[in-house]
Design an enzyme around this catalytic site. Structure first.
Site, short mmCIF file in Angstrom:
data_model
loop_
_atom_site.label_atom_id
_atom_site.label_comp_id
_atom_site.label_asym_id
_atom_site.label_seq_id
_atom_site.Cartn_x
_atom_site.Cartn_y
_atom_site.Cartn_z
N ARG A 284 44.73 14.55 36.91
CA ARG A 284 45.13 13.61 36.13
C ARG A 284 46.43 14.15 35.90
O ARG A 284 46.80 14.89 34.93
CB ARG A 284 44.27 13.45 34.94
CG ARG A 284 44.54 12.25 33.97
CD ARG A 284 43.58 12.20 32.79
NE ARG A 284 44.05 11.32 31.95
CZ ARG A 284 43.64 9.95 31.95
NH1 ARG A 284 43.32 9.35 32.87
NH2 ARG A 284 44.13 8.87 30.84
N HIS B 22 46.27 4.44 39.68
CA HIS B 22 44.84 4.86 38.97
C HIS B 22 43.63 4.26 39.82
O HIS B 22 42.89 3.65 39.43
CB HIS B 22 44.87 4.35 37.70
CG HIS B 22 43.71 4.95 36.70
ND1 HIS B 22 43.08 5.81 37.17
CD2 HIS B 22 43.49 4.74 35.18
CE1 HIS B 22 42.12 6.32 36.19
NE2 HIS B 22 42.54 5.68 35.12
N GLN C 79 39.85 3.83 38.82
CA GLN C 79 39.56 2.79 37.94
C GLN C 79 39.32 1.72 38.73
O GLN C 79 38.47 0.90 38.24
CB GLN C 79 40.70 2.60 36.76
CG GLN C 79 40.90 1.44 35.93
CD GLN C 79 39.35 1.72 35.03
OE1 GLN C 79 39.39 2.66 34.18
NE2 GLN C 79 38.72 0.72 35.01
N ASP D 95 45.53 -4.38 29.88
CA ASP D 95 45.56 -2.99 29.69
C ASP D 95 46.46 -2.84 28.38
O ASP D 95 47.11 -3.59 28.09
CB ASP D 95 46.03 -2.08 30.84
CG ASP D 95 45.85 -0.55 30.59
OD1 ASP D 95 45.35 -0.07 29.65
OD2 ASP D 95 46.41 0.05 31.31
N CYS E 10 40.47 -1.59 30.71
CA CYS E 10 40.03 -0.18 31.21
C CYS E 10 39.93 0.85 30.21
O CYS E 10 39.36 2.06 30.43
CB CYS E 10 41.04 0.16 32.43
SG CYS E 10 42.89 0.37 31.49
N ARG F 37 33.02 3.99 35.97
CA ARG F 37 33.57 5.09 36.48
C ARG F 37 32.86 6.00 37.01
O ARG F 37 33.07 6.66 37.99
CB ARG F 37 34.47 5.45 35.25
CG ARG F 37 35.79 4.69 34.72
CD ARG F 37 36.73 4.85 35.89
NE ARG F 37 37.33 6.10 36.31
CZ ARG F 37 38.31 6.51 35.48
NH1 ARG F 37 38.68 5.93 34.28
NH2 ARG F 37 38.58 7.73 35.89
#
Length: 311
Positions: A99, A126, A129, A231, A268, A296
């Site tokens: 990450r 991402h 996700q 988001d 998300c 996830r």
């Protein structure tokens, strides 16, 4: 050749379908200890709730082990070349999840690593996700099919679902646009002018066969949507742009006035209630955010198991 997962299109359409099928199976029936004795190294340059817990719990449920390495635990990109980190970790562990701030860090690591490198989030993508998002939409379709009288037309597919993205053209959207195109979702993207997704992501989505529609009008985007996705407008590291972005995104908030009555809502997380979405909308029975968060775990377990068998 080692298989990596740096963005959604590292999986072919059939491979993506296989991962989603496996994720649904794991969620329904649990996951066998397929990764017994294996280790996942988790490299974090950014803080996280869902990414760390879902990967760490997922490895435990698969019979393996995860090692957390924060910025203070590694020489990643300061004191040691990324290439050396990739080489060394490959001698210790079976998977690496990163990450990171800079996507190129993962690209370079993948060039030198001999174990799968997985993008847990970067500045431009991402993809984990997006796996959870597709699983969530798939479950929504299945639930709606089960609750409706038989139509004689068979179960609906992704191609029958219309999704609107309303908000910033960020890393989450870049990957979701590619994912949506891969499975045939009808995607319309509404951003303020100047905040569109990357041209590279749009080109790669088009290469998958279904180009998303672009608009600067959120009302136009959501008019016929089954699902509306948003988001945060101000991501980590963008705090100095906060006032400018809040002004630019006026009118893009997901609220009762904007959304069709029948549309489900995706986010998300983490959410900034009162900015990109109202608290009432996020907490309503139309919200799929909590399913996305749970998924996830299941999607990433499926990804790990798939890479283990097909790496």
């Amino acid at each position: 050749m080692t298989r990596h997962f740096l963005d959604v299109d590292d999986l072919s359409p059939s491979e993506l379908a296989d991962v989603l099928s496996l994720a649904a199976e794991f969620k329904k029936n649990g996951s066998p200890p397929e990764l017994s004795g294996q280790t996942l190294a988790m490299l974090f340059e950014k803080p996280s709730t869902r990414t760390r817990l879902s990967f760490e719990t997922g490895m435990t449920q698969l019979g393996g082990h995860a090692v957390f390495m924060g910025p203070e635990h590694t020489h990643l990109d300061h004191g040691e070349p990324v290439s050396d980190t990739g080489r060394v970790l490959s001698r210790y562990v079976d998977f690496v999840m990163g990450r990171v701030f800079d996507h190129d860090c993962l690209v370079e690591m993948a060039e030198y690593a001999t174990v799968p490198i997985i993008n847990g989030l970067s500045d431009i993508a991402h993809p984990c996700q997006s796996l959870a998002d597709l699983l969530t939409i798939q479950e929504l379709v299945e639930a709606q099919d089960a609750s409706e009288p038989a139509s004689g037309h068979g179960p609906r597919a992704f191609e029958d679902v219309s999704v609107a993205w309303v908000g910033d053209g960020n890393n989450v959207l870049n990957s979701f646009a590619i994912a949506a195109s891969t499975v045939g979702l009808d995607l319309t993207i509404a951003t303020p002018e100047g905040y569109e997704p990357s041209s590279d992501a749009l080109a790669r989505a088009s290469d998958r066969g279904h180009s998303p529609a672009l608009t600067n009008d959120p009302e136009e985007a959501v008019a016929d949507a089954d699902v509306v996705y948003t988001d945060v407008w101000v991501s980590m590291g963008e705090e100095d742009e906060r006032e400018e972005k809040l002004a630019a995104f006026d009118g893009f908030q997901l609220n009762e006035d904007l959304l069709p009555d029948s549309a489900s809502v995706m986010h998300c997380l983490p959410a900034h209630r009162g900015e990109e979405i109202t608290g009432d909308m996020l907490e309503s029975d139309r919200s799929l955010a909590w399913n996305q968060a749970e998924n996830r775990l299941h999607a990433q377990k499926a990804l790990l198991a798939y890479l283990d068998k097909n790496g």
